[in-house]
Design a protein around this motif. Structure first.
Motif, PDB file in Angstrom:
ATOM      1  N   LYS A 188       0.825  -1.205   0.000  1.00 17.04           N
ATOM      2  CA  LYS A 188       0.000   0.000   0.000  1.00 17.04           C
ATOM      3  C   LYS A 188       0.864   1.262   0.000  1.00 17.04           C
ATOM      4  O   LYS A 188       0.421   2.318  -0.473  1.00 17.04           O
ATOM      5  N   ASN A 237      -4.223  -2.418   6.292  1.00 21.93           N
ATOM      6  CA  ASN A 237      -2.961  -1.944   5.710  1.00 21.93           C
ATOM      7  C   ASN A 237      -3.065  -0.558   5.087  1.00 21.93           C
ATOM      8  O   ASN A 237      -2.103   0.221   5.155  1.00 21.93           O
ATOM      9  N   PRO A 244      -2.935 -11.799  -4.921  1.00 21.02           N
ATOM     10  CA  PRO A 244      -4.203 -11.812  -4.185  1.00 21.02           C
ATOM     11  C   PRO A 244      -5.090 -10.665  -4.653  1.00 21.02           C
ATOM     12  O   PRO A 244      -4.582  -9.608  -5.026  1.00 21.02           O
ATOM     13  N   ALA A 278      -9.221  -5.091  -5.509  1.00 21.08           N
ATOM     14  CA  ALA A 278      -8.799  -5.223  -6.914  1.00 21.08           C
ATOM     15  C   ALA A 278      -8.015  -4.028  -7.460  1.00 21.08           C
ATOM     16  O   ALA A 278      -7.763  -3.951  -8.664  1.00 21.08           O
ATOM     17  N   GLU A 318       1.660 -12.173   5.314  1.00 24.12           N
ATOM     18  CA  GLU A 318       0.389 -12.273   6.033  1.00 24.12           C
ATOM     19  C   GLU A 318      -0.559 -13.221   5.289  1.00 24.12           C
ATOM     20  O   GLU A 318      -0.314 -13.553   4.121  1.00 24.12           O
ATOM     21  N   ALA A 333      -3.465 -13.084   3.745  1.00 26.73           N
ATOM     22  CA  ALA A 333      -3.987 -12.687   2.426  1.00 26.73           C
ATOM     23  C   ALA A 333      -2.919 -12.816   1.343  1.00 26.73           C
ATOM     24  O   ALA A 333      -3.218 -13.217   0.211  1.00 26.73           O
ATOM     25  N   SER A 334      -1.690 -12.490   1.689  1.00 19.43           N
ATOM     26  CA  SER A 334      -0.596 -12.548   0.708  1.00 19.43           C
ATOM     27  C   SER A 334      -0.422 -13.955   0.162  1.00 19.43           C
ATOM     28  O   SER A 334      -0.088 -14.150  -1.009  1.00 19.43           O
TER      29      SER A 334
HETATM   30  C1  LIG Z   1      -4.832  -4.508   0.309  1.00 18.93           C
HETATM   31  C2  LIG Z   1      -4.267  -5.871   0.388  1.00 18.93           C
HETATM   32  C3  LIG Z   1      -4.573  -6.867  -0.558  1.00 18.93           C
HETATM   33  C4  LIG Z   1      -5.584  -6.671  -1.623  1.00 18.93           C
HETATM   34  O1  LIG Z   1      -5.225  -5.681  -2.554  1.00 18.93           O
HETATM   35  P1  LIG Z   1      -6.387  -5.017  -3.427  1.00 18.93           P
HETATM   36  O2  LIG Z   1      -5.714  -3.920  -4.152  1.00 18.93           O
HETATM   37  O3  LIG Z   1      -7.406  -4.533  -2.444  1.00 18.93           O
HETATM   38  O4  LIG Z   1      -6.925  -6.085  -4.300  1.00 18.93           O
HETATM   39  C5  LIG Z   1      -3.930  -8.080  -0.454  1.00 18.93           C
HETATM   40  N1  LIG Z   1      -3.057  -8.336   0.523  1.00 18.93           N
HETATM   41  C6  LIG Z   1      -2.737  -7.408   1.446  1.00 18.93           C
HETATM   42  C7  LIG Z   1      -1.763  -7.755   2.498  1.00 18.93           C
HETATM   43  C8  LIG Z   1      -3.330  -6.145   1.410  1.00 18.93           C
HETATM   44  O5  LIG Z   1      -3.017  -5.257   2.341  1.00 18.93           O
END
Ligand SMILES: *Cc1c(COP(=O)(O)O)cnc(C)c1O
Length: 349
Positions: free
Chosen positions: A61, A87, A185, A189, A287, A289-290
């Protein structure tokens, strides 16, 4: 790398001028690390991990936020505002503090990892939690921003996408070309949209010869792009992608279709397994989501969908230290014993 400033390094590719402040915390220029264990498992000759958790606040980010906050300063803004699964809030709060702006963040109550919340608090953001998913928080801040109360720095702010595309440039510079495929991920988007824009521009400007196929991965309980309709109650332990109605929906679909890629879902079990695998077998603590990118790579490789692919990159979007609770859930309780060699040996046996 002149000065460690992303704005300075990529100024010609970004919507900045001499008047744009050279705000920086040393973002970008993150490591691209070869993943030997994943190469062995998938049979793909080259697998690389783009370790975006090494950015100043621990996620990608920062690339977009530095541009968005610099442009806000240039425009005379006093306050930045965002909705966040964590984030974006951490990054906005840090860059706002750096730039001398106030920062307000609106979070989905109870759905933000502890470390991310700690960051937003430490950097002095004003924080409000709303009952409902991220999408409800985003809807509130969009209304506040259009009432003129602050500059919105979610990825609906076009400067965010511009800054985030620089990760694609770095990959092309390091590899000498774009990879055959990129795994990433997908939550709101913005990032898949930004990477695709970066790769298109890299090919156009001679930084790369080819463009990669884009493979985006959502969590199965929060997969609106896969199902083709918004998900009112998104559910996944990967809280950063717990999003039911992505703001950059059309950008993600364009990235998929123009690149000949796919957007697919991975289960929480697959994400958790990839999360543990990255940490234990590659030494990289990302993390949850990653790890959807790695889970996606493994799923697609298993399904035989990558036989013609020689070189892939998985984007690891954030740092595992942000979410200690998820890491803790990977193992049982830590034994506590007397401070003697026998007691410790017994506990280890
Ligand atoms: C924001 C975020 C995402 C998703 O990214 P998008 O641009 O919202 O698709 C994935 N992983 C992490 C760790 C994030 O902070």
């Amino acid at each position: 790398m002149p000065g460690g400033s992303l704005i300075e390094r990529y100024a010609v590719h970004l919507p900045v001028s001499q008047r744009t402040p050279r705000l920086t915390l040393g973002e970008g220029a993150t490591p691209l690390v070869r993943a030997a264990a994943l190469e062995r498992e998938t049979g793909i000759p080259e697998v690389w991990l783009k370790v975006e958790g090494q950015n100043p606040t621990g996620s990608f980010k920062d690339r977009g936020m530095v541009v968005a906050v610099a442009k806000a300063v240039e425009a005379g803004a006093r306050v930045v505002l965002c909705a966040s699964t964590g984030n974006t809030a951490a990054s906005a709060a840090a860059y706002a503090a750096r730039a001398g702006l106030a920062c307000t963040v609106v979070l989905p109550a109870g759905q933000v990892a502890e470390g991310k919340l700690a960051q937003a608090i430490a950097h002095g953001a004003r924080i409000v939690a709303v009952r409902g998913p991220f999408d409800a928080a985003l809807s509130v801040v969009r209304d506040l921003a259009s009432a003129g109360e602050a500059t919105l720095v979610n990825s609906v702010n076009p400067h965010r996408i511009e800054g985030q595309k620089t990760a694609a440039f770095e990959i092309c510079e390091t590899l000498g070309d774009a990879p055959d495929a990129l795994f990433i991920p997908v939550g709101n988007a913005g990032n898949i949209t930004a990477y695709w824009r970066g790769f298109v521009e890299a090919a156009r400007s001679g930084m790369a010869r080819q463009r990669p196929r884009m493979y985006g991965y959502q969590a199965a309980g929060a997969a609106p792009l896969v199902g083709g309709a918004p998900v009112p109650q998104p559910e996944t332990f990967a809280t950063a992608i717990r999003i039911g109605n992505p703001a950059s929906w059309s950008g993600a679909i364009a990235a998929r279709d123009e690149s000949g890629g796919a957007i697919d879902a991975v289960t929480d079990a697959e994400i958790r397994d990839a999360y543990a695998f990255a940490a234990r077998c590659e030494g990289i603590f990302c993390e949850p989501a990653s790890a959807a990118s790695i889970a996606g790579l493994r799923k697609r490789a298993r399904g035989g969908g990558l036989r013609d692919v020689r070189r892939v990159v998985c984007v690891l979007t954030g740092n595992g230290m942000k979410d200690p609770e998820s890491a803790r859930s990977l193992a049982g309780p830590i034994p506590e014993v007397d401070a003697t060699i026998d007691a410790v040996r017994r506990a280890l046996a």
